[in-house]
Scaffold this motif. Sequence first.
Motif, PDB file in Angstrom:
ATOM      1  N   MET A 102       0.834  -1.184   0.000  1.00 31.89           N
ATOM      2  CA  MET A 102       0.000   0.000   0.000  1.00 31.89           C
ATOM      3  C   MET A 102       0.882   1.252   0.000  1.00 31.89           C
ATOM      4  SD  MET A 102      -2.963   0.957   2.669  1.00 31.89           S
ATOM      5  CE  MET A 102      -3.489   2.624   2.845  1.00 31.89           C
ATOM      6  N   ALA A 103       0.524   2.214  -0.774  1.00 33.31           N
ATOM      7  CA  ALA A 103       1.278   3.461  -0.868  1.00 33.31           C
ATOM      8  C   ALA A 103       1.102   4.289   0.400  1.00 33.31           C
ATOM      9  CB  ALA A 103       0.808   4.262  -2.081  1.00 33.31           C
ATOM     10  N   ILE A 104       2.100   5.092   0.691  1.00 33.62           N
ATOM     11  CA  ILE A 104       1.982   5.985   1.844  1.00 33.62           C
ATOM     12  C   ILE A 104       1.704   7.398   1.348  1.00 33.62           C
ATOM     13  CG2 ILE A 104       3.522   4.562   3.234  1.00 33.62           C
ATOM     14  CD1 ILE A 104       5.681   6.707   2.870  1.00 33.62           C
ATOM     15  N   GLY A 105       1.092   8.196   2.179  1.00 34.25           N
ATOM     16  CA  GLY A 105       0.774   9.572   1.832  1.00 34.25           C
ATOM     17  C   GLY A 105       1.837  10.532   2.324  1.00 34.25           C
ATOM     18  N   TYR A 106       1.671  11.786   1.944  1.00 30.22           N
ATOM     19  CA  TYR A 106       2.669  12.794   2.308  1.00 30.22           C
ATOM     20  C   TYR A 106       2.768  12.990   3.813  1.00 30.22           C
ATOM     21  CZ  TYR A 106      -0.673  16.538   3.344  1.00 30.22           C
ATOM     22  OH  TYR A 106      -1.648  17.306   3.908  1.00 30.22           O
ATOM     23  N   LYS A 107       1.653  12.846   4.547  1.00 23.68           N
ATOM     24  CA  LYS A 107       1.698  13.041   6.004  1.00 23.68           C
ATOM     25  C   LYS A 107       2.590  12.001   6.666  1.00 23.68           C
ATOM     26  CE  LYS A 107      -2.698  15.405   6.398  1.00 23.68           C
ATOM     27  NZ  LYS A 107      -4.036  15.396   6.981  1.00 23.68           N
ATOM     28  N   GLN A 108       2.483  10.750   6.213  1.00 22.65           N
ATOM     29  CA  GLN A 108       3.351   9.709   6.770  1.00 22.65           C
ATOM     30  C   GLN A 108       4.801   9.978   6.389  1.00 22.65           C
ATOM     31  OE1 GLN A 108       2.237   5.637   5.942  1.00 22.65           O
ATOM     32  NE2 GLN A 108       4.143   4.842   6.796  1.00 22.65           N
ATOM     33  N   MET A 109       5.022  10.437   5.164  1.00 24.37           N
ATOM     34  CA  MET A 109       6.390  10.761   4.739  1.00 24.37           C
ATOM     35  C   MET A 109       6.965  11.875   5.611  1.00 24.37           C
ATOM     36  SD  MET A 109       5.970  10.539   0.604  1.00 24.37           S
ATOM     37  CE  MET A 109       7.656  10.948   0.253  1.00 24.37           C
ATOM     38  N   LEU A 110       6.162  12.900   5.893  1.00 22.71           N
ATOM     39  CA  LEU A 110       6.627  13.998   6.736  1.00 22.71           C
ATOM     40  C   LEU A 110       6.893  13.523   8.160  1.00 22.71           C
ATOM     41  CD1 LEU A 110       4.332  16.888   5.465  1.00 22.71           C
ATOM     42  CD2 LEU A 110       6.809  16.695   5.148  1.00 22.71           C
ATOM     43  N   ASP A 111       6.018  12.666   8.689  1.00 21.67           N
ATOM     44  CA  ASP A 111       6.228  12.131  10.041  1.00 21.67           C
ATOM     45  C   ASP A 111       7.524  11.329  10.125  1.00 21.67           C
ATOM     46  OD1 ASP A 111       3.866  13.286  10.933  1.00 21.67           O
ATOM     47  OD2 ASP A 111       2.696  11.413  10.814  1.00 21.67           O
ATOM     48  N   GLU A 112       7.770  10.510   9.110  1.00 24.23           N
ATOM     49  CA  GLU A 112       8.997   9.712   9.105  1.00 24.23           C
ATOM     50  C   GLU A 112      10.227  10.603   8.993  1.00 24.23           C
ATOM     51  OE1 GLU A 112       8.503   6.769   6.029  1.00 24.23           O
ATOM     52  OE2 GLU A 112       6.892   5.754   7.130  1.00 24.23           O
ATOM     53  N   ALA A 113      10.157  11.621   8.158  1.00 16.53           N
ATOM     54  CA  ALA A 113      11.293  12.543   8.022  1.00 16.53           C
ATOM     55  C   ALA A 113      11.518  13.304   9.323  1.00 16.53           C
ATOM     56  CB  ALA A 113      11.051  13.512   6.866  1.00 16.53           C
ATOM     57  N   ALA A 114      10.441  13.728   9.974  1.00 20.35           N
ATOM     58  CA  ALA A 114      10.570  14.471  11.240  1.00 20.35           C
ATOM     59  C   ALA A 114      11.211  13.618  12.332  1.00 20.35           C
ATOM     60  CB  ALA A 114       9.201  14.969  11.685  1.00 20.35           C
ATOM     61  N   ALA A 115      11.011  12.304  12.257  1.00 19.84           N
ATOM     62  CA  ALA A 115      11.624  11.403  13.232  1.00 19.84           C
ATOM     63  C   ALA A 115      13.125  11.238  12.992  1.00 19.84           C
ATOM     64  CB  ALA A 115      10.930  10.044  13.195  1.00 19.84           C
ATOM     65  N   GLU A 116      13.579  11.532  11.780  1.00 21.07           N
ATOM     66  CA  GLU A 116      14.989  11.351  11.421  1.00 21.07           C
ATOM     67  C   GLU A 116      15.803  12.637  11.423  1.00 21.07           C
ATOM     68  OE1 GLU A 116      15.732   9.220   7.742  1.00 21.07           O
ATOM     69  OE2 GLU A 116      13.904   8.039   8.032  1.00 21.07           O
ATOM     70  N   VAL A 117      15.168  13.760  11.132  1.00 23.61           N
ATOM     71  CA  VAL A 117      15.885  15.009  10.873  1.00 23.61           C
ATOM     72  C   VAL A 117      15.654  16.010  12.000  1.00 23.61           C
ATOM     73  CG1 VAL A 117      16.057  16.969   9.279  1.00 23.61           C
ATOM     74  CG2 VAL A 117      15.704  14.668   8.376  1.00 23.61           C
ATOM     75  N   ARG A 118      16.704  16.665  12.394  1.00 19.90           N
ATOM     76  CA  ARG A 118      16.599  17.728  13.388  1.00 19.90           C
ATOM     77  C   ARG A 118      15.843  18.915  12.790  1.00 19.90           C
ATOM     78  NH1 ARG A 118      21.838  21.292  15.111  1.00 19.90           N
ATOM     79  NH2 ARG A 118      20.728  22.919  16.247  1.00 19.90           N
ATOM     80  N   SER A 119      14.892  19.434  13.535  1.00 18.54           N
ATOM     81  CA  SER A 119      14.186  20.643  13.119  1.00 18.54           C
ATOM     82  C   SER A 119      14.643  21.799  13.986  1.00 18.54           C
ATOM     83  CB  SER A 119      12.671  20.472  13.266  1.00 18.54           C
ATOM     84  OG  SER A 119      12.167  19.634  12.267  1.00 18.54           O
TER      85      SER A 119
END
Length: 129
Positions: free
Chosen positions: A1-18
């Motif tokens: 199943m494809a993932i949406g942009y919100k999941q992509m943003l959540d995953e990136a936020a878990a990896e990258v310092r903001s």
Amino acid sequence: MAIGYKQMLDEAAAEVRSVGTAEARALHDAPEVVFVDIRDPRELERDGMIPGAHSAPRGMLEFWIDPESPYHKPYLAEDKLFVFYCASGWRSLLAAQVAQRMGLRCASLSGGFGDWRRAGHPVADGHHP
């Protein structure tokens, strides 16, 4: 199943310092920090950019980072902290995730250039080299 942009943003936020605008402003003049604007050249011309930032349009980022690419930009191979930003912080969060996976030390400006400008921080005329 494809993932949406919100999941992509959540995953990136878990990896990258903001970093927020106050922290970004404190980092702005540090010689070991490079600001990278990933917005489209038309956005830069219309809205301006953070003074001293490098323009690296999102569509070319991976090619500019990879030293094996004919499009490589040497400044992206320096041992520095790269603070990526876009208009609101979504594109730059995903860009920072990719850059970090490619070996760069990265952060993403949460709230993007919009929050930077609303905070009254300096803005330079936009240009695209």
